[in-house]
Write a protein that holds these residues in place. Structure first.
Motif, PDB file in Angstrom:
ATOM      1  N   UNK A   1       0.828  -1.203   0.000  1.00 37.50           N
ATOM      2  CA  UNK A   1       0.000   0.000   0.000  1.00 37.50           C
ATOM      3  C   UNK A   1       0.868   1.260   0.000  1.00 37.50           C
ATOM      4  N   UNK A   2       0.469   2.212  -0.805  1.00 38.98           N
ATOM      5  CA  UNK A   2       1.179   3.480  -0.948  1.00 38.98           C
ATOM      6  C   UNK A   2       2.580   3.302  -1.537  1.00 38.98           C
ATOM      7  N   UNK A   3       2.829   2.137  -2.134  1.00 42.19           N
ATOM      8  CA  UNK A   3       4.119   1.864  -2.760  1.00 42.19           C
ATOM      9  C   UNK A   3       4.178   2.422  -4.169  1.00 42.19           C
ATOM     10  N   UNK A   4       5.302   2.215  -4.806  1.00 44.68           N
ATOM     11  CA  UNK A   4       5.485   2.673  -6.180  1.00 44.68           C
ATOM     12  C   UNK A   4       4.632   1.835  -7.127  1.00 44.68           C
ATOM     13  N   UNK A   5       4.119   2.486  -8.137  1.00 43.60           N
ATOM     14  CA  UNK A   5       3.317   1.807  -9.147  1.00 43.60           C
ATOM     15  C   UNK A   5       4.223   1.237 -10.219  1.00 43.60           C
ATOM     16  N   UNK A   6       3.843   0.074 -10.732  1.00 43.95           N
ATOM     17  CA  UNK A   6       4.473  -0.549 -11.890  1.00 43.95           C
ATOM     18  C   UNK A   6       3.352  -0.842 -12.877  1.00 43.95           C
ATOM     19  N   UNK A   7       3.583  -0.506 -14.127  1.00 44.84           N
ATOM     20  CA  UNK A   7       2.564  -0.676 -15.159  1.00 44.84           C
ATOM     21  C   UNK A   7       3.193  -1.428 -16.328  1.00 44.84           C
ATOM     22  N   UNK A   8       2.515  -2.451 -16.797  1.00 41.56           N
ATOM     23  CA  UNK A   8       3.015  -3.160 -17.970  1.00 41.56           C
ATOM     24  C   UNK A   8       2.943  -2.225 -19.171  1.00 41.56           C
ATOM     25  N   UNK A   9       3.983  -2.268 -19.972  1.00 40.00           N
ATOM     26  CA  UNK A   9       4.058  -1.406 -21.153  1.00 40.00           C
ATOM     27  C   UNK A   9       2.822  -1.572 -22.044  1.00 40.00           C
ATOM     28  N   UNK A  10       2.355  -2.812 -22.228  1.00 36.54           N
ATOM     29  CA  UNK A  10       1.184  -3.043 -23.086  1.00 36.54           C
ATOM     30  C   UNK A  10      -0.070  -2.392 -22.500  1.00 36.54           C
ATOM     31  N   UNK A  11      -0.189  -2.383 -21.173  1.00 37.07           N
ATOM     32  CA  UNK A  11      -1.341  -1.740 -20.523  1.00 37.07           C
ATOM     33  C   UNK A  11      -1.276  -0.224 -20.714  1.00 37.07           C
ATOM     34  N   UNK A  12      -0.087   0.332 -20.575  1.00 36.82           N
ATOM     35  CA  UNK A  12       0.084   1.775 -20.749  1.00 36.82           C
ATOM     36  C   UNK A  12      -0.222   2.184 -22.183  1.00 36.82           C
ATOM     37  N   UNK A  13       0.275   1.415 -23.130  1.00 31.85           N
ATOM     38  CA  UNK A  13       0.017   1.727 -24.545  1.00 31.85           C
ATOM     39  C   UNK A  13      -1.467   1.623 -24.876  1.00 31.85           C
ATOM     40  N   UNK A  14      -2.154   0.634 -24.304  1.00 30.40           N
ATOM     41  CA  UNK A  14      -3.597   0.508 -24.521  1.00 30.40           C
ATOM     42  C   UNK A  14      -4.328   1.714 -23.937  1.00 30.40           C
ATOM     43  N   UNK A  15      -3.941   2.122 -22.735  1.00 29.33           N
ATOM     44  CA  UNK A  15      -4.574   3.272 -22.084  1.00 29.33           C
ATOM     45  C   UNK A  15      -4.374   4.536 -22.915  1.00 29.33           C
TER      46      UNK A  15
END
Length: 72
Positions: free
Chosen positions: A40-54
């Motif tokens: 909780x309240x940690x750093x976010x990690x986002x998969x590149x494919x998810x970011x590109x879709x967004x």
């Protein structure tokens, strides 16, 4: 060996897209952008494919799977 560029940090998303962290953070917190926090309240990690879709206004594979599970 896993691809080291599979996951993006907040700084990388800001740098590559020019979108402010103040725009990205609510999208992550509200689930519009799929991301992972290990604590909780940690750093976010986002998969590149998810970011590109967004960025293109599409749902990522995680969001599609979650929607299908709810419908079942």
């Amino acid at each position: 060996m896993p691809d080291p560029r599979r996951f993006m940090k907040m700084e990388e998303m800001v740098e590559e897209s020019g979108i402010s962290r103040f725009t990205l953070m609510p999208a992550l917190q509200e689930g519009r952008l799929h991301g992972i926090q290990h604590v909780p309240r940690g750093k976010w990690r986002v998969e590149r494919t998810c970011f590109e879709a967004w960025l293109t206004g599409e749902e990522c594979s995680h969001q599609k799977a979650k929607k299908e599970a709810k419908a079942a």
